[in-house]
Write a protein that holds these residues in place. Structure first.
Motif, PDB file in Angstrom:
ATOM      1  N   GLU A  95       0.808  -1.218   0.000  1.00 15.12           N
ATOM      2  CA  GLU A  95       0.000   0.000   0.000  1.00 15.12           C
ATOM      3  C   GLU A  95       0.841   1.268   0.000  1.00 15.12           C
ATOM      4  O   GLU A  95       0.555   2.210  -0.707  1.00 15.12           O
ATOM      5  CB  GLU A  95      -0.931  -0.012   1.221  1.00 15.12           C
ATOM      6  CG  GLU A  95      -1.889  -1.201   1.230  1.00 15.12           C
ATOM      7  CD  GLU A  95      -2.741  -1.223   2.470  1.00 15.12           C
ATOM      8  OE1 GLU A  95      -2.551  -0.320   3.320  1.00 15.12           O
ATOM      9  OE2 GLU A  95      -3.586  -2.118   2.610  1.00 15.12           O
ATOM     10  N   ALA A  96       1.883   1.301   0.806  1.00 17.88           N
ATOM     11  CA  ALA A  96       2.636   2.549   0.991  1.00 17.88           C
ATOM     12  C   ALA A  96       3.672   2.714  -0.112  1.00 17.88           C
ATOM     13  O   ALA A  96       4.179   1.746  -0.679  1.00 17.88           O
ATOM     14  CB  ALA A  96       3.304   2.565   2.356  1.00 17.88           C
ATOM     15  N   ASP A  97       3.988   3.971  -0.401  1.00 18.10           N
ATOM     16  CA  ASP A  97       5.006   4.291  -1.410  1.00 18.10           C
ATOM     17  C   ASP A  97       6.400   4.200  -0.808  1.00 18.10           C
ATOM     18  O   ASP A  97       7.261   3.479  -1.282  1.00 18.10           O
ATOM     19  CB  ASP A  97       4.745   5.687  -1.978  1.00 18.10           C
ATOM     20  CG  ASP A  97       5.644   5.982  -3.165  1.00 18.10           C
ATOM     21  OD1 ASP A  97       6.407   5.092  -3.554  1.00 18.10           O
ATOM     22  OD2 ASP A  97       5.585   7.103  -3.692  1.00 18.10           O
ATOM     23  N   ALA A  98       6.636   4.977   0.238  1.00 19.05           N
ATOM     24  CA  ALA A  98       7.930   4.959   0.930  1.00 19.05           C
ATOM     25  C   ALA A  98       7.713   4.348   2.305  1.00 19.05           C
ATOM     26  O   ALA A  98       6.934   4.857   3.105  1.00 19.05           O
ATOM     27  CB  ALA A  98       8.499   6.376   1.051  1.00 19.05           C
ATOM     28  N   ARG A 123       4.914  -5.801  -3.533  1.00 15.49           N
ATOM     29  CA  ARG A 123       5.456  -4.546  -4.057  1.00 15.49           C
ATOM     30  C   ARG A 123       5.186  -4.406  -5.561  1.00 15.49           C
ATOM     31  O   ARG A 123       5.031  -3.295  -6.063  1.00 15.49           O
ATOM     32  CB  ARG A 123       6.958  -4.477  -3.797  1.00 15.49           C
ATOM     33  CG  ARG A 123       7.353  -4.543  -2.337  1.00 15.49           C
ATOM     34  CD  ARG A 123       6.767  -3.423  -1.525  1.00 15.49           C
ATOM     35  NE  ARG A 123       7.322  -2.143  -1.891  1.00 15.49           N
ATOM     36  CZ  ARG A 123       6.862  -0.978  -1.470  1.00 15.49           C
ATOM     37  NH1 ARG A 123       5.796  -0.940  -0.683  1.00 15.49           N
ATOM     38  NH2 ARG A 123       7.427   0.154  -1.842  1.00 15.49           N
ATOM     39  N   HIS A 124       5.148  -5.526  -6.282  1.00 13.33           N
ATOM     40  CA  HIS A 124       4.840  -5.512  -7.714  1.00 13.33           C
ATOM     41  C   HIS A 124       3.455  -4.901  -7.960  1.00 13.33           C
ATOM     42  O   HIS A 124       3.303  -3.959  -8.753  1.00 13.33           O
ATOM     43  CB  HIS A 124       4.897  -6.961  -8.225  1.00 13.33           C
ATOM     44  CG  HIS A 124       4.505  -7.123  -9.659  1.00 13.33           C
ATOM     45  ND1 HIS A 124       5.427  -7.294 -10.659  1.00 13.33           N
ATOM     46  CD2 HIS A 124       3.287  -7.145 -10.265  1.00 13.33           C
ATOM     47  CE1 HIS A 124       4.794  -7.406 -11.817  1.00 13.33           C
ATOM     48  NE2 HIS A 124       3.499  -7.329 -11.601  1.00 13.33           N
ATOM     49  N   ALA A 125       2.460  -5.442  -7.256  1.00 14.53           N
ATOM     50  CA  ALA A 125       1.092  -4.940  -7.448  1.00 14.53           C
ATOM     51  C   ALA A 125       0.961  -3.502  -6.973  1.00 14.53           C
ATOM     52  O   ALA A 125       0.325  -2.666  -7.626  1.00 14.53           O
ATOM     53  CB  ALA A 125       0.108  -5.844  -6.693  1.00 14.53           C
ATOM     54  N   GLY A 126       1.596  -3.186  -5.828  1.00 12.58           N
ATOM     55  CA  GLY A 126       1.501  -1.819  -5.316  1.00 12.58           C
ATOM     56  C   GLY A 126       2.172  -0.807  -6.224  1.00 12.58           C
ATOM     57  O   GLY A 126       1.648   0.295  -6.441  1.00 12.58           O
ATOM     58  N   LEU A 127       3.342  -1.163  -6.783  1.00 12.25           N
ATOM     59  CA  LEU A 127       4.041  -0.237  -7.682  1.00 12.25           C
ATOM     60  C   LEU A 127       3.235  -0.001  -8.955  1.00 12.25           C
ATOM     61  O   LEU A 127       3.185   1.122  -9.468  1.00 12.25           O
ATOM     62  CB  LEU A 127       5.420  -0.794  -8.015  1.00 12.25           C
ATOM     63  CG  LEU A 127       6.300   0.099  -8.892  1.00 12.25           C
ATOM     64  CD1 LEU A 127       6.632   1.400  -8.160  1.00 12.25           C
ATOM     65  CD2 LEU A 127       7.583  -0.612  -9.286  1.00 12.25           C
ATOM     66  N   PHE A 128       2.610  -1.039  -9.477  1.00 16.23           N
ATOM     67  CA  PHE A 128       1.790  -0.868 -10.683  1.00 16.23           C
ATOM     68  C   PHE A 128       0.648   0.120 -10.415  1.00 16.23           C
ATOM     69  O   PHE A 128       0.397   1.029 -11.222  1.00 16.23           O
ATOM     70  CB  PHE A 128       1.231  -2.226 -11.110  1.00 16.23           C
ATOM     71  CG  PHE A 128       0.284  -2.144 -12.270  1.00 16.23           C
ATOM     72  CD1 PHE A 128       0.752  -1.989 -13.562  1.00 16.23           C
ATOM     73  CD2 PHE A 128      -1.091  -2.192 -12.072  1.00 16.23           C
ATOM     74  CE1 PHE A 128      -0.123  -1.905 -14.629  1.00 16.23           C
ATOM     75  CE2 PHE A 128      -1.974  -2.104 -13.134  1.00 16.23           C
ATOM     76  CZ  PHE A 128      -1.485  -1.962 -14.420  1.00 16.23           C
ATOM     77  N   LYS A 135      -1.623   5.468 -11.052  1.00 16.17           N
ATOM     78  CA  LYS A 135      -2.217   6.615 -10.365  1.00 16.17           C
ATOM     79  C   LYS A 135      -1.434   7.889 -10.660  1.00 16.17           C
ATOM     80  O   LYS A 135      -2.020   8.964 -10.880  1.00 16.17           O
ATOM     81  CB  LYS A 135      -2.262   6.347  -8.871  1.00 16.17           C
ATOM     82  CG  LYS A 135      -2.957   7.438  -8.077  1.00 16.17           C
ATOM     83  CD  LYS A 135      -3.029   7.068  -6.598  1.00 16.17           C
ATOM     84  CE  LYS A 135      -3.733   8.169  -5.791  1.00 16.17           C
ATOM     85  NZ  LYS A 135      -3.805   7.819  -4.350  1.00 16.17           N
ATOM     86  N   ALA A 136      -0.094   7.796 -10.667  1.00 18.95           N
ATOM     87  CA  ALA A 136       0.715   8.974 -10.989  1.00 18.95           C
ATOM     88  C   ALA A 136       0.491   9.428 -12.424  1.00 18.95           C
ATOM     89  O   ALA A 136       0.572  10.624 -12.731  1.00 18.95           O
ATOM     90  CB  ALA A 136       2.194   8.666 -10.752  1.00 18.95           C
ATOM     91  N   ARG A 169      -1.917  16.776 -10.379  1.00 16.70           N
ATOM     92  CA  ARG A 169      -1.146  17.036 -11.600  1.00 16.70           C
ATOM     93  C   ARG A 169      -0.695  15.696 -12.184  1.00 16.70           C
ATOM     94  O   ARG A 169       0.475  15.309 -12.054  1.00 16.70           O
ATOM     95  CB  ARG A 169       0.061  17.928 -11.312  1.00 16.70           C
ATOM     96  CG  ARG A 169      -0.310  19.302 -10.777  1.00 16.70           C
ATOM     97  CD  ARG A 169       0.933  20.157 -10.558  1.00 16.70           C
ATOM     98  NE  ARG A 169       1.630  20.405 -11.802  1.00 16.70           N
ATOM     99  CZ  ARG A 169       1.340  21.385 -12.642  1.00 16.70           C
ATOM    100  NH1 ARG A 169       0.320  22.204 -12.371  1.00 16.70           N
ATOM    101  NH2 ARG A 169       2.028  21.558 -13.746  1.00 16.70           N
ATOM    102  N   PRO A 170      -1.591  14.952 -12.821  1.00 22.47           N
ATOM    103  CA  PRO A 170      -1.185  13.668 -13.410  1.00 22.47           C
ATOM    104  C   PRO A 170      -0.183  13.877 -14.541  1.00 22.47           C
ATOM    105  O   PRO A 170      -0.192  14.901 -15.229  1.00 22.47           O
ATOM    106  CB  PRO A 170      -2.506  13.084 -13.916  1.00 22.47           C
ATOM    107  CG  PRO A 170      -3.410  14.258 -14.079  1.00 22.47           C
ATOM    108  CD  PRO A 170      -3.011  15.251 -13.030  1.00 22.47           C
TER     109      PRO A 170
END
Length: 688
Positions: A211-214, A246-251, A256-257, A263-264
């Motif tokens: 879930e978390a980015d960092a 981490r694979h699924a979360g990074l995707f 989303k980014a 600002r997409p």
């Protein structure tokens, strides 16, 4: 009268009295004591001094005896008490001897029991130490085998099991091999149960890492991973579970980014440079954070060991990463390949874990980059994309390896960018071949050429502004690309200049209306424009030298042609040509021995008349070229100077030939006929 002799004894006494010092402390103390014995110093008192002293001593002795009687009585009482005490002691000794004889057996038994107690204590301590080193407490066994949570007590008990296992090896080296084997077998069973429980706990915790980015590494999770290094298979399962999460979360975060937020990134899709740069910068930042997180979680030691163990599986890992990138196009998670790949006990490297994590971003990144390149961008933009991808490819290869799926994706897109760049150059070359440039009336470079020169400058600027010059297209590679970009421009310049050449084979008219110098001026203007965009760039030095050489050739051709035209207008061209031909020999071998004065058309009146006409016409304003259509002032000045020097040299060669004795002319006649020296001509032409 003779003095009677004194008795020796008296003499000695008198001498002794006379020698006695009356001021000594002892004598003074004695005299003070005598003063107490008699009150006044009278003769009678002095005569009774002896008796007085004796009486005083007697009184003192009598007083001493009276006082001593009490002391003697006390001593008698003490003596009697001591006699009674001696009797009591003898009685006690008799009683003690009787008691000792009767208790000897009891004391011996007590000593024996004391020795037994000490031995029991030592055995108890030894047993406690043995149990501490070779057995777990019930609480520790419960912590290892019961419950779902893992805490400090669990790790302490697991460490104790490891210590017991190591101690059993030492025990087996001695005389207690059977006990060591039994203890080792029981501890091995507890270890396996504990490691399996720890593996399940880590995999449950790994599910929450998506879930978390960092993330900050949980100390308990890091400690659990460190403990699982003794079980490579279980560690491989855990690493694979973390990679899945981490694979699924990074995707999800990447998508989303790209599409969500205030600002997409896809809002900048119209600006290809910013769009591509933002996507790659986001991935670079995510890669750094992910590498830091996974490095803190799994440690660098694991990566070093895994690199040695799994070096032969890098190609398979890259293929698996590519396949996972294809699967995630639909938004799904990759298949569990890590556990299957490590059933032989090999721990996956940190690079392979990162490769699995970032395999999810390959497909969406590649699709968007290919869309940018296939939309027909300018060649400079294609080259810039290739440069940026080169930098990020080098960065990703350092972290993930050149065989990783993300590195292969960047490499394939970079190759596509370079192919698009070359295709754009080929199309421009074909277009310039079908539609040649039309030289303007002012002979300035056409707008298409100005744009092409600006493209070369942008290519050089892109190369010089590369994020990593060491990894940019440098040296011969970039020079080849730059030469390929400049080749259509040089060809179009050469073909378009034929429209200004009166003698061109492709002309349908005679071209008499054309100025012969226009073609040279046009070529010089165009080449100077290209050279101005490349000057000062080390990466374009080869192409600049080539253009500089062509520019020098065209300048020399223009100087030669204009000098011949000036000499022809001034009437000196034919005379100068005859003299040069005579000097080199009619047959070209220099064997003509006829004097110059006897040559055809070189008589003194004819030559002198040509020199007078030359000097007269040289002052006319329209004889010497001014090259007003030449764009560069410095080149214009250089051309005018070189033409003037060439004309002056031609006049000087004719003048010297007339004054040469071998020419056969009369010096007096020459001096009378020729009034203007080469110095006059050089002054007229402004040559210093």
């Amino acid at each position: 009268m003779a003095v009677p002799a004194t008795a020796p004894g008296i003499s000695r006494k008198v001498k002794k009295i006379l020698d006695t010092r009356t001021d000594t402390p002892d004598l003074r103390a004695c005299l003070e004591s005598l003063s107490d014995l008699y009150p006044e110093n009278t003769p009678a008192a002095r005569r009774g001094l002896r008796s007085t002293i004796d009486n005083s001593g007697l009184e003192a002795a009598t007083a001493f005896l009276a006082g001593l009687e009490g002391v003697l009585g006390a001593l008698d009482a003490v003596h009697a008490g001591l006699d009674g005490l001696g009797l009591a002691c003898r009685a006690a000794q008799d009683t003690l001897a009787t008691t000792r004889a009767s208790s000897a057996g009891l004391l011996a038994e007590h000593r024996g029991l004391r020795h037994q107690l000490e031995a029991a204590r030592q055995r108890s301590v030894s047993l406690a130490l043995f149990l501490q080193e070779y057995q777990l407490s019930p609480a520790e066994q419960a912590v290892l085998t019961q419950g779902e949570d893992v805490g400090p007590d669990f790790f302490g008990a697991l460490q104790h099991v490891r210590a017991i296992h190591d101690n059993c090896r030492a025990l087996m080296c001695g005389q207690h091999q059977r006990a060591g084997l039994e203890l080792m077998e029981s501890m091995a069973g507890l270890q396996e149960v504990a490691y399996e429980r720890l593996c399940r706990w880590v995999r449950r915790r790994a599910a929450g890492l998506a879930e978390a980015d960092a993330l900050e590494v949980d100390p308990g999770l890091a400690r659990a991973v460190a403990a699982l290094r003794d079980r490579p298979v279980l560690l491989a399962y855990c690493m694979d579970e973390v990679a899945h999460a981490r694979h699924a979360g990074l995707f999800q975060r990447f998508i989303k980014a790209l599409t969500q937020g205030p600002r997409p990134i896809e809002m900048q899709a119209g600006d290809t440079r910013r769009y591509v740069g933002d996507m790659l910068a986001w991935l670079h930042a995510a890669l750094e954070l992910e590498a830091e997180f996974l490095g803190s979680l799994f440690g660098d030691g694991e990566a070093a060991a895994g690199n040695a163990a799994g070096a032969g599986n890098d190609a398979a890992a890259g293929a698996a990463g590519q396949a996972s990138g294809d699967r995630e196009a639909a938004g799904g998670a990759p298949e569990a390949t890590g556990a299957a790949a490590t059933t032989d006990g090999t721990v996956p490297t940190l690079r392979r874990v990162l490769d699995k994590v970032f395999g999810s971003t390959c497909r969406p990144l590649k699709v968007r980059l290919e869309q940018c390149l296939l939309s027909g961008p300018a060649p400079v933009l294609c080259f810039w994309v290739g440069q940026v991808l080169t930098f990020y490819l080098a960065t990703v290869s350092k972290l993930l390896g050149p065989q990783s799926s993300l590195a292969e994706t960047l490499s394939s897109v970079r190759a596509l960018a370079l192919r698009a760049f070359r295709e754009q150059l080929r199309q421009r070359k074909d277009k310039s071949a079908r539609y040649p440039l039309v030289p303007p009336k002012d002979l300035l470079p056409p707008q298409q050429l100005v744009k092409g020169a600006a493209m070369l400058a942008e290519l050089v600027a892109c190369h010089d502004a590369a994020l990593d010059p060491a990894s940019a297209s440098a040296g011969a590679d970039f020079e080849a690309l730059l030469a390929a970009a400049a080749e259509p421009l040089l060809d179009s310049i050469e073909r378009s200049s034929e429209a200004l050449d009166p003698n061109a084979s492709s002309r349908l008219d005679e071209g008499a209306h054309l100025d012969p110098s226009d073609r040279g001026i046009y070529l010089i203007n165009c080449l100077a424009l290209l050279l101005s965009q490349l000057e000062g760039a080390a990466c374009a030095e080869g192409l600049a030298a080539r253009i500089r050489l062509q520019l020098a050739d065209h300048l020399s051709e223009l100087v030669e042609a204009e000098s011949a035209r000036v000499l022809a207008r001034c009437g000196l061209a034919e005379v100068a040509a005859r003299i040069k031909l005579h000097q080199t020999g009619a047959g070209g071998d220099g064997t003509d021995a006829t004097p110059l004065s006897q040559a055809t058309g070189l008589s003194l009146p004819a030559v002198a008349d040509a020199l007078r006409v030359f000097f007269g016409r040289l002052s006319a304003p329209d004889v010497l070229p001014e090259f007003l259509k030449l764009q560069l002032p410095r080149a214009r000045e250089e051309l005018i100077h070189r033409v003037n020097v060439t004309v002056a040299d031609a006049h000087a060669s004719v003048y010297e030939a007339l004054h040469s004795p071998a020419s056969g002319y009369d010096p007096a006649e020459v001096a009378a006929a020729v009034k203007h020296t080469p110095a006059h001509v050089r002054t007229l032409l402004g040559i210093h």
